[in-house]
Design a protein around this motif. Structure first.
Motif, PDB file in Angstrom:
ATOM      1  N   ALA A 377     -18.012 -13.228   8.186  1.00  0.00           N
ATOM      2  CA  ALA A 377     -16.893 -14.146   7.930  1.00  0.00           C
ATOM      3  C   ALA A 377     -15.819 -13.476   7.067  1.00  0.00           C
ATOM      4  CB  ALA A 377     -17.408 -15.412   7.252  1.00  0.00           C
ATOM      5  N   ALA A 378     -16.226 -12.647   6.108  1.00  0.00           N
ATOM      6  CA  ALA A 378     -15.248 -11.972   5.235  1.00  0.00           C
ATOM      7  C   ALA A 378     -14.407 -10.989   6.043  1.00  0.00           C
ATOM      8  CB  ALA A 378     -15.965 -11.243   4.092  1.00  0.00           C
ATOM      9  N   ALA A 381     -11.980 -13.212   7.999  1.00  0.00           N
ATOM     10  CA  ALA A 381     -10.980 -13.831   7.122  1.00  0.00           C
ATOM     11  C   ALA A 381      -9.985 -12.817   6.566  1.00  0.00           C
ATOM     12  CB  ALA A 381     -11.666 -14.570   5.976  1.00  0.00           C
ATOM     13  N   ARG A 430      -8.714 -14.090  -0.189  1.00  0.00           N
ATOM     14  CA  ARG A 430      -9.405 -14.359   1.078  1.00  0.00           C
ATOM     15  C   ARG A 430     -10.805 -14.952   0.844  1.00  0.00           C
ATOM     16  NH1 ARG A 430      -5.037 -14.224   2.832  1.00  0.00           N
ATOM     17  NH2 ARG A 430      -4.265 -13.080   4.649  1.00  0.00           N
ATOM     18  N   LEU A 434     -12.083 -18.520   2.075  1.00  0.00           N
ATOM     19  CA  LEU A 434     -13.339 -18.658   2.826  1.00  0.00           C
ATOM     20  C   LEU A 434     -14.234 -19.706   2.158  1.00  0.00           C
ATOM     21  CD1 LEU A 434     -14.422 -17.287   5.340  1.00  0.00           C
ATOM     22  CD2 LEU A 434     -15.441 -15.525   3.893  1.00  0.00           C
ATOM     23  N   ASN A 437     -13.349 -23.064   2.992  1.00  0.00           N
ATOM     24  CA  ASN A 437     -13.683 -23.380   4.391  1.00  0.00           C
ATOM     25  C   ASN A 437     -15.139 -23.040   4.729  1.00  0.00           C
ATOM     26  OD1 ASN A 437     -10.981 -24.138   5.869  1.00  0.00           O
ATOM     27  ND2 ASN A 437     -10.506 -22.534   4.390  1.00  0.00           N
ATOM     28  N   ARG A 438     -15.959 -23.003   3.700  1.00  0.00           N
ATOM     29  CA  ARG A 438     -17.327 -22.506   3.890  1.00  0.00           C
ATOM     30  C   ARG A 438     -18.133 -23.363   4.875  1.00  0.00           C
ATOM     31  NH1 ARG A 438     -16.663 -24.842  -0.910  1.00  0.00           N
ATOM     32  NH2 ARG A 438     -18.096 -26.430  -1.698  1.00  0.00           N
ATOM     33  N   VAL A 441     -18.602 -21.983   8.295  1.00  0.00           N
ATOM     34  CA  VAL A 441     -19.385 -20.754   8.537  1.00  0.00           C
ATOM     35  C   VAL A 441     -20.838 -21.114   8.860  1.00  0.00           C
ATOM     36  CG1 VAL A 441     -20.136 -18.542   7.559  1.00  0.00           C
ATOM     37  CG2 VAL A 441     -17.877 -19.463   6.969  1.00  0.00           C
ATOM     38  N   LEU A 470     -13.455 -20.728  12.718  1.00  0.00           N
ATOM     39  CA  LEU A 470     -12.908 -20.077  11.519  1.00  0.00           C
ATOM     40  C   LEU A 470     -11.535 -19.466  11.833  1.00  0.00           C
ATOM     41  CD1 LEU A 470     -13.879 -19.549   8.581  1.00  0.00           C
ATOM     42  CD2 LEU A 470     -14.672 -17.308   9.343  1.00  0.00           C
TER      43      LEU A 470
END
Ligand code: F0G
Length: 482
Positions: A377-378, A381, A430, A434, A437-438, A441, A470
């Protein structure tokens, strides 16, 4: 402690160097980032660096070199035996660590290989604050076992304990009494404990470990790969050494040890490694393995250019401005994320910022690799490449069940002198986004799972369409920006 104060009261770390060689970076759009991470099997080890914006995978071999190091490389003496480069390096090492003998190796794990071959026997136990992957692998390969003796604070994710890497002295004494000298080839202290978040060891603790070693006739081996950061923490967190020079602190540490080995990919900012040894007897036992596995005794598998740069790099590690940059940038990142409520390991350690994926993604079961999912995800993002340090990095039990890791961490390494503060602020931004918006994920599952060191080569897929969601959220919030 920032060495330069701002009149405004801003608490900002300040670079005490200037950048004169640069490497262009590319930040692909978020849709391409999703494609790239999918092509890489959601494994950040498999990403192509050309598409990585901030490479925070590791500090190993990726630290910036100084102008003096680059200049020294031109002076290297390229001779197979008796190289003047080797003599120069040994002189520096003796001066810094005060040990009479040195064996060069190509990197840190090669030192561990030689140490384990010579010292570890079937059924023996090596006590240590915490294992590192390669260390444990070499000890286990010899039929030995690792016994981790961290003080209880070591595994607490949030803490104010300044030295979470310390060894539990009563536990060490108890183990030494039970197993005796014959069952313990050496005690290992990892100075800067990698897998628990670069957490340091105090000099007081090292001295106490030495006392136990003396009491039971045990060898003390230091892994000094993360020494630079640990020196800074001793100076700034251990009152007794606040006025001591880094050179004096280094010598005080080395004086307690029988052997000190290191990955110069980390300390010294080059690519190589070495073993400093106090006694001739131990040196003579290890020496035959160097030409066998590494290369002749005066280069040990390293390029002589790297050896010249290592000599200068180790000298520079005695400089407070050089050593302070990493931990101060890391502290900035940790404090800023903490302030925004993003779960991180505290207090800040060395090596990098460690994000606690267990809390970050508390809705993702450990069997779906929350730290691995967060790494993926990182990258989506922010084009940020971190490293999973959790269940994915463990090996399954012999019966095939998952061995759930004690911690689920996303490591965002800050190689020394590489990133600017605005790049660090971008990474903070970022990771904060994230975190907001976790809930989007989700987890990962293996689609290709190698038996050995699966985290290096394994390929995974998302358990749902969470990655597309995402990307949609990113477009909603950032418009057509990168
Ligand atoms: N010891 C410690 C504490 C380390 O962090 C490492 C490497 C090694 C030994 C092995 O050294 O890589 O030169 O063979 N750590 C790297 C990392 C791989 O990314 O943290 P090496």
């Amino acid at each position: 402690m920032t060495r330069v104060r701002f009149h405004s009261g801003d608490q900002l770390p300040l670079e005490m160097h200037k950048v004169r060689i640069v490497q262009k970076l590319i930040l692909p759009p978020v849709e391409r980032r999703l494609e790239a991470v999918t092509e890489a099997g959601n494994n950040t080890f498999l990403l192509q660096n050309a598409e990585v914006f901030l490479d925070m995978l590791t500090d190993s071999g990726t630290n910036a070199m100084s102008d003096r190091q680059q200049a020294a490389m031109l002076m290297a003496d390229d001779s197979y035996a008796g190289s003047a480069t080797y003599t120069r390096l040994v002189t520096v090492l003796k001066d810094i660590f005060g040990m009479d003998y040195f064996l060069p190796v190509h990197q840190g794990r090669a030192a561990e290989h030689i140490l384990s071959q010579v010292l570890v026997t079937e059924g023996s136990v090596v006590p240590m604050n915490f294992h590192f992957t390669t260390t444990k692998a070499h000890i286990v390969l010899r039929g030995g076992a690792v016994e981790e003796l961290l003080t209880p604070a070591g595994l607490e994710v949030t803490s104010t304990e300044p030295f979470k890497g310390n060894i539990d002295i009563p536990a060490l004494r108890k183990l030494a009494a039970e197993r005796g000298t014959a069952g313990i080839p050496f005690v290992r202290v990892e100075l800067g404990t990698n897998l628990i978040g670069g957490q340091p060891v105090s000099l007081a603790n090292i001295r106490e470990v030495r006392e136990v070693c003396d009491e039971f006739g045990l060898l003390l081996v230091a892994d000094a790969s993360l020494l630079a950061d640990n020196l800074w923490f001793i100076k700034t967190r251990e009152a007794e050494f606040a006025d001591a020079s880094l050179r004096d602190i280094t010598r005080l540490i080395a004086d307690q040890c029988d052997i000190l080995y290191f990955s110069a990919r980390k300390v010294g900012c080059v690519r190589g490694g070495g073993i400093c040894i106090r006694s001739q007897e131990l040196h003579d036992r290890m020496r035959p393995l160097v030409p066998l596995y590494e290369g002749f005794l005066t280069y040990g598998g390293m390029s002589v250019r790297e050896m010249e740069a290592m000599a200068v790099g180790l000298e520079e590690t005695m400089d407070l401005d050089m050593v302070s940059q990493g931990p101060q940038f890391i502290r900035y990142m940790v404090d800023e994320l903490d302030r925004r409520g993003v779960p991180v390991i505290t207090p800040a350690g060395g090596l990098g910022c460690h994000v606690d994926a267990m809390r970050f993604l508390d809705h993702v079961p450990q069997e779906q690799y929350p730290a691995g999912a967060l790494a993926s995800a990182a990258f989506i993002a922010g084009g940020i490449r971190g490293m999973e340090r959790g269940t994915l990095s463990e090996q399954r039990e012999p019966d095939g069940t998952e061995r759930l890791a004690q911690m689920e961490l996303l490591r965002l390494a800050l190689p020394r002198r590489v990133f600017t503060l605005s790049q660090v602020r971008y990474a903070i931004d970022r990771m904060d986004w994230l975190y907001q918006n976790r809930h989007l994920v989700g987890g990962l599952r293996f689609v290709e799972e190698p038996d050995v060191l699966r985290f290096f080569y394994g390929r995974l897929a998302p358990v749902s369409d969470w990655q597309e969601q995402l990307v949609a959220a990113f477009r909603r919030d950032f418009g057509d920006s990168l």
